[in-house]
Design a protein around this motif. Structure first.
Motif, PDB file in Angstrom:
ATOM      1  N   VAL A 112       0.840  -1.206   0.000  1.00 15.29           N
ATOM      2  CA  VAL A 112       0.000   0.000   0.000  1.00 15.29           C
ATOM      3  C   VAL A 112       0.870   1.249   0.000  1.00 15.29           C
ATOM      4  N   LEU A 113       1.948   1.226   0.766  1.00 17.44           N
ATOM      5  CA  LEU A 113       2.852   2.368   0.836  1.00 17.44           C
ATOM      6  C   LEU A 113       3.476   2.673  -0.523  1.00 17.44           C
ATOM      7  N   LEU A 114       4.031   1.660  -1.174  1.00 14.12           N
ATOM      8  CA  LEU A 114       4.778   1.879  -2.409  1.00 14.12           C
ATOM      9  C   LEU A 114       3.883   2.141  -3.609  1.00 14.12           C
ATOM     10  N   LEU A 115       2.694   1.535  -3.614  1.00 19.12           N
ATOM     11  CA  LEU A 115       1.813   1.679  -4.777  1.00 19.12           C
ATOM     12  C   LEU A 115       0.834   2.842  -4.644  1.00 19.12           C
ATOM     13  N   CYS A 116       0.539   3.270  -3.423  1.00 18.93           N
ATOM     14  CA  CYS A 116      -0.481   4.310  -3.230  1.00 18.93           C
ATOM     15  C   CYS A 116       0.037   5.530  -2.474  1.00 18.93           C
ATOM     16  N   ILE A 117       0.486   5.328  -1.239  1.00 21.69           N
ATOM     17  CA  ILE A 117       0.783   6.459  -0.355  1.00 21.69           C
ATOM     18  C   ILE A 117       1.939   7.308  -0.874  1.00 21.69           C
ATOM     19  N   LEU A 118       3.092   6.683  -1.167  1.00 26.64           N
ATOM     20  CA  LEU A 118       4.245   7.463  -1.611  1.00 26.64           C
ATOM     21  C   LEU A 118       4.029   8.134  -2.966  1.00 26.64           C
ATOM     22  N   PRO A 119       3.457   7.444  -3.966  1.00 26.23           N
ATOM     23  CA  PRO A 119       3.191   8.149  -5.225  1.00 26.23           C
ATOM     24  C   PRO A 119       2.259   9.345  -5.070  1.00 26.23           C
ATOM     25  N   VAL A 120       1.204   9.195  -4.266  1.00 23.22           N
ATOM     26  CA  VAL A 120       0.270  10.314  -4.049  1.00 23.22           C
ATOM     27  C   VAL A 120       0.961  11.448  -3.300  1.00 23.22           C
ATOM     28  N   ALA A 121       1.729  11.093  -2.254  1.00 23.16           N
ATOM     29  CA  ALA A 121       2.432  12.122  -1.489  1.00 23.16           C
ATOM     30  C   ALA A 121       3.451  12.847  -2.361  1.00 23.16           C
ATOM     31  N   GLY A 122       4.164  12.104  -3.198  1.00 21.88           N
ATOM     32  CA  GLY A 122       5.133  12.728  -4.098  1.00 21.88           C
ATOM     33  C   GLY A 122       4.465  13.651  -5.093  1.00 21.88           C
ATOM     34  N   HIS A 123       3.318  13.228  -5.609  1.00 26.62           N
ATOM     35  CA  HIS A 123       2.583  14.070  -6.560  1.00 26.62           C
ATOM     36  C   HIS A 123       2.128  15.378  -5.909  1.00 26.62           C
ATOM     37  N   LEU A 124       1.648  15.284  -4.684  1.00 33.58           N
ATOM     38  CA  LEU A 124       1.190  16.488  -3.985  1.00 33.58           C
ATOM     39  C   LEU A 124       2.354  17.433  -3.692  1.00 33.58           C
ATOM     40  N   LEU A 125       3.499  16.885  -3.321  1.00 35.25           N
ATOM     41  CA  LEU A 125       4.648  17.740  -3.012  1.00 35.25           C
ATOM     42  C   LEU A 125       5.170  18.468  -4.246  1.00 35.25           C
ATOM     43  N   ARG A 137       5.241  22.589  -5.233  1.00 40.27           N
ATOM     44  CA  ARG A 137       6.182  22.872  -6.322  1.00 40.27           C
ATOM     45  C   ARG A 137       7.628  22.588  -5.906  1.00 40.27           C
ATOM     46  N   LEU A 138       7.852  21.458  -5.270  1.00 37.41           N
ATOM     47  CA  LEU A 138       9.200  21.050  -4.905  1.00 37.41           C
ATOM     48  C   LEU A 138       9.862  20.329  -6.076  1.00 37.41           C
ATOM     49  N   SER A 139      11.176  20.405  -6.133  1.00 40.10           N
ATOM     50  CA  SER A 139      11.905  19.651  -7.149  1.00 40.10           C
ATOM     51  C   SER A 139      11.844  18.164  -6.818  1.00 40.10           C
ATOM     52  N   ALA A 140      12.232  17.342  -7.784  1.00 39.38           N
ATOM     53  CA  ALA A 140      12.216  15.897  -7.563  1.00 39.38           C
ATOM     54  C   ALA A 140      13.161  15.511  -6.430  1.00 39.38           C
ATOM     55  N   ARG A 141      14.321  16.151  -6.359  1.00 39.03           N
ATOM     56  CA  ARG A 141      15.281  15.815  -5.313  1.00 39.03           C
ATOM     57  C   ARG A 141      14.777  16.248  -3.936  1.00 39.03           C
ATOM     58  N   GLU A 142      14.257  17.461  -3.847  1.00 38.98           N
ATOM     59  CA  GLU A 142      13.746  17.945  -2.568  1.00 38.98           C
ATOM     60  C   GLU A 142      12.569  17.093  -2.103  1.00 38.98           C
ATOM     61  N   LYS A 143      11.743  16.705  -3.051  1.00 41.81           N
ATOM     62  CA  LYS A 143      10.601  15.843  -2.714  1.00 41.81           C
ATOM     63  C   LYS A 143      11.067  14.510  -2.150  1.00 41.81           C
ATOM     64  N   ASP A 144      12.057  13.889  -2.809  1.00 41.85           N
ATOM     65  CA  ASP A 144      12.565  12.601  -2.338  1.00 41.85           C
ATOM     66  C   ASP A 144      13.185  12.714  -0.951  1.00 41.85           C
ATOM     67  N   PHE A 190      22.620  21.083   1.396  1.00 43.39           N
ATOM     68  CA  PHE A 190      22.683  21.013  -0.055  1.00 43.39           C
ATOM     69  C   PHE A 190      21.470  21.645  -0.707  1.00 43.39           C
ATOM     70  N   VAL A 191      21.004  22.747  -0.135  1.00 42.69           N
ATOM     71  CA  VAL A 191      19.825  23.400  -0.686  1.00 42.69           C
ATOM     72  C   VAL A 191      20.061  23.857  -2.111  1.00 42.69           C
ATOM     73  N   ASP A 192      21.304  24.235  -2.426  1.00 42.67           N
ATOM     74  CA  ASP A 192      21.594  24.649  -3.792  1.00 42.67           C
ATOM     75  C   ASP A 192      21.607  23.467  -4.745  1.00 42.67           C
ATOM     76  N   ASP A 193      22.041  22.295  -4.198  1.00 38.59           N
ATOM     77  CA  ASP A 193      22.108  21.111  -5.049  1.00 38.59           C
ATOM     78  C   ASP A 193      20.733  20.535  -5.328  1.00 38.59           C
ATOM     79  N   VAL A 194      19.902  20.446  -4.278  1.00 42.35           N
ATOM     80  CA  VAL A 194      18.616  19.798  -4.467  1.00 42.35           C
ATOM     81  C   VAL A 194      17.626  20.706  -5.157  1.00 42.35           C
ATOM     82  N   GLY A 195      17.854  22.012  -5.110  1.00 42.68           N
ATOM     83  CA  GLY A 195      16.970  22.924  -5.797  1.00 42.68           C
ATOM     84  C   GLY A 195      15.603  22.995  -5.195  1.00 42.68           C
TER      85      GLY A 195
END
Length: 467
Positions: free
Chosen positions: A298-311, A316-323, A442-447
């Motif tokens: 449930v975590l990998l197929l639902c919760i994390l994808p939805v949470a990542g999409h919302l972030l 409007r977070l970058s992919a790195r900051e979101k991760d 690494f705020v400059d790196d993660v953007g």
């Protein structure tokens, strides 16, 4: 492949506990013992020490061979190395079964020598990174974190299927489950060699930032072989320096993975902890642990994808900051789960703790995906092998550490039997703090999103040779 490995591994691991417990119990209490006698402190202490030593010994081949096999995989392909590692694992399990089958002839401690067969291919610490490297070869940077989560989902799905299969097999006999698992793994090994190769060797050589100094012609074959081997060893160490020193973010992320892995390995004592505290057979404990599998799915197929999409869409977070944010939250949730498990005096609280602990299971996939995006395709195999090398050291230390903590808890009474989980929870808190420091440093790196990330990605491709 992932599903088959999960089923065979669950069959062997669960049956091994039952078989060893029966042998030890018979030696301590005689042939006419009652089953409840096998749960006493004397038997469980011996079992814990035996399994802790086995789990530590199993890591030795990986400690020595993980990095060399990873370098070979970057040069000659993933499939050959994957197949060899599974062959070694199959032989290791078969030899261990032979020792347990004749306890009147062999000392049980001889199972500590069985992992020597994992010299062939490097064992699980090579097989796991090869599976990830194979997938990383054929997906884009944007797809990678999701792809790794799907791998995790497949493994969890295999575990979910494996629980009832193992329960039914164990109902017949622990030995039936053991040999079924070994046979299943043997078939999976044959299938491994049938996977199409994913590495473009020529492209990997062309984009490699660390060149190999080939020996000059004219030398004898023996001297030329020695010079070539020396050149590849030098190249391997230079590439490791490039990965984790010149790529500072990759190095710090590796430290974060180390803390998370060590903290979560408190679950190594889960079968014995649950069996002892709640007086359950190992087959029932195995069935109860299906909760872990369902939660992670449930975590990998639902919760994390939805949470990542919302972030990424709402904040409007970058992919790195979101991760990084999701990884930090995962470590906090997992730490909370370990504390609940450690103090649960009722089965209902144990279930709550298990669910909470497994809801923090995204950390590894998120950080692996982020690390992969920072290196080029030519070094992915070596990157994962270095991660596995560190994991090997942790897996050598953690079983002994948590077995010792479990025995200390047993000696202090039932109130302290959850001591391994208390220590693991503290380590997971440290992992969450470390990810927070990485985000700040690494705020400059993660953007923080949009155009900055795009420019950074282009610069990264130019400097590292990413396709």
């Amino acid at each position: 492949m992932c599903i088959s490995l999960a089923i065979s591994g669950t069959l062997v691991d669960t049956s091994l506990y039952e078989i060893l417990e029966d042998i030890i119990c018979e030696r301590v209490h005689g042939t006419g013992h009652r089953d409840d006698k096998c749960k006493d402190t004397g038997v469980q202490t011996q079992l814990s020490s035996l399994m802790g030593g086995l789990q530590a010994a199993m890591m030795v081949p990986g400690l020595v061979l993980t990095v060399p096999y990873g370098a070979l995989a970057d040069r000659y392909g993933r499939v050959k190395i994957l197949g060899l590692s599974l062959l070694g694992i199959t032989l290791y399990m078969a030899s261990m079964a032979v020792v347990c089958a004749r306890p009147d002839v062999f000392s049980l401690k001889l199972i500590w020598l069985s992992p020597a067969f994992q010299v062939i291919g490097g064992g699980t610490m090579v097989a796991n990174p090869m599976l990830y490297a194979t997938v990383a070869d054929i997906v884009t940077d944007e797809q990678r974190s999701s792809a790794f989560m799907y791998i995790g989902s497949l493994v969890m799905a295999g575990s979910l299927v494996a629980r009832p299969i193992t329960y039914l097999a164990m109902s017949r006999s622990a030995w039936f489950a053991m040999w079924l698992g070994i046979a299943w793994l043997g078939i999976t090994t044959v299938l491994a060699f049938c996977i199409p190769e994913t590495l473009n060797v020529q492209a990997a050589v062309e984009t490699d930032p660390v060149a190999v100094e080939t020996p000059p012609d004219g030398k004898s074959p023996v001297l030329r072989f020695i010079a070539t081997a020396r050149a590849y060893v030098t190249k391997t160490f230079k590439t490791i320096r490039w990965l984790f020193w010149e790529q500072r973010l990759v190095g710090f992320l590796l430290v974060g993975l180390t803390f998370e892995t060590l903290g979560k390995l408190a679950q190594l004592v889960s079968p014995q902890y649950i069996s002892k505290r709640y007086k359950l057979s190992y087959s029932k404990v195995n069935l109860l642990q299906s909760i872990d599998t369902v939660t992670v799915l449930v975590l990998l197929l639902c919760i994390l994808p939805v949470a990542g999409h919302l972030l990424t869409t709402k904040l409007r977070l970058s992919a790195r900051e979101k991760d990084l944010r999701l990884a930090q939250g995962s470590a906090v949730v997992a730490a909370l789960g370990t504390l609940v498990i450690a103090t649960a005096d009722k089965m209902s609280l144990l279930v709550v703790g298990m669910v909470t602990f497994n809801l923090g299971g995204g950390y590894t996939y998120l950080l692996r995906g982020l690390m992969t995006s920072l290196v080029a395709g030519h070094s992915i195999g070596l990157l994962y092998s270095c991660i596995a090398f560190v994991d090997t050291i942790i897996f050598m230390v953690a079983p002994l550490l948590y077995a010792w903590l479990f025995n200390v808890g047993l000696g202090q009474g039932d109130a302290w039997i959850g001591l391994p989980y208390l220590v693991g929870g503290g380590i997971l808190v440290a992992a969450a703090v470390l990810v927070g420091l990485i985000r700040a440093s690494f705020v400059d790196d993660v953007g923080t999103g949009g155009e900055g990330d795009e420019e950074e990605g282009e610069a990264g491709e130019e400097s590292t040779g990413v396709r």
